[in-house]
Design an enzyme around this catalytic site. Sequence first.
Site, short mmCIF file in Angstrom:
data_model
loop_
_atom_site.label_atom_id
_atom_site.label_comp_id
_atom_site.label_asym_id
_atom_site.label_seq_id
_atom_site.Cartn_x
_atom_site.Cartn_y
_atom_site.Cartn_z
N LYS A 1 4.54 43.01 8.05
CA LYS A 1 3.53 43.19 6.99
C LYS A 1 3.02 44.63 7.05
O LYS A 1 2.53 45.08 8.09
CB LYS A 1 2.37 42.23 7.29
CG LYS A 1 1.85 41.47 6.09
CD LYS A 1 0.86 40.42 6.57
CE LYS A 1 0.09 39.85 5.43
NZ LYS A 1 -0.95 38.91 5.87
O1 G3P Z 1 -3.50 37.06 5.07
C1 G3P Z 1 -4.13 37.80 4.09
C2 G3P Z 1 -5.17 37.07 3.28
O2 G3P Z 1 -4.77 35.77 3.02
C3 G3P Z 1 -6.59 37.21 3.76
O3 G3P Z 1 -7.46 36.29 3.17
O4 G3P Z 1 -9.66 35.14 3.09
O5 G3P Z 1 -9.40 37.22 4.49
O6 G3P Z 1 -9.42 37.35 2.01
P1 G3P Z 1 -9.07 36.52 3.21
#
Ligand code: G3P
Length: 223
Positions: free
Chosen positions: A91
Amino acid sequence: MKFFIDTADLEEIKAAKDLGVLDGVTTNPSLVAKIVQDPDNFTYKDFKDHIARICEIADGPVSAEVTTLTAGEMIAQGEDLASIDDNVVVKCPLTLEGLKAMRHLSGSGIRINATLVFSPAQAILAAKAGAAYVSPFVGRLDDISTEGMALVEQIVGIYDNYRFPTEVLVASIRHPQHVVEAALIGADVATIPYKVIGQLVKHPLTDTGLKRFMDDAAVIRNG
Ligand code: G3P
């Protein structure tokens, strides 16, 4: 539509796998930080060992994020992370340096997940850099009063126009409706927190309907 789980928690990954709906895993440094028990002694080797353990549980792609900022460092780290397991997807953030790293790594056969994507322009660049996945963060856009799912719709439309093979991986999912909307748009993957996977199952009419069936089933006698 593929379901990935967005977590670094081994128990959550095992539980999702047991449900039979798990196609892969995504992690990021914040998710890894959540599972670290002794932050003063968690090394880069421990991080790699943890990714290896996730790969042992999950059958599909496992996204592991670089923790460096320059293209050269991301390339070196990306190659190192990819050597952990064939299922590792590296990533990289959608920055100028990240773009260079993505192009290099994808050119050498390493699958890339372009992360922190918040605009269709960034998604076009991810596809041109050969990313296997692009990760639009819908919840974080919703958080700033922007329609996150509109971005997914734009990316799916653009990728269809040019038949880009990059898969649209909807990230930052906060509730079941995000999953449904992503499916209606035709996104390839939803990466879902464990809590939201549980919420997908729930419907109050299922609960009340089941209770009535169980009550009425009392008339069926053994023998
Ligand atoms: O993995 C990346 C993403 O899904 C992060 O989510 O909830 O931290 O905005 P969040």
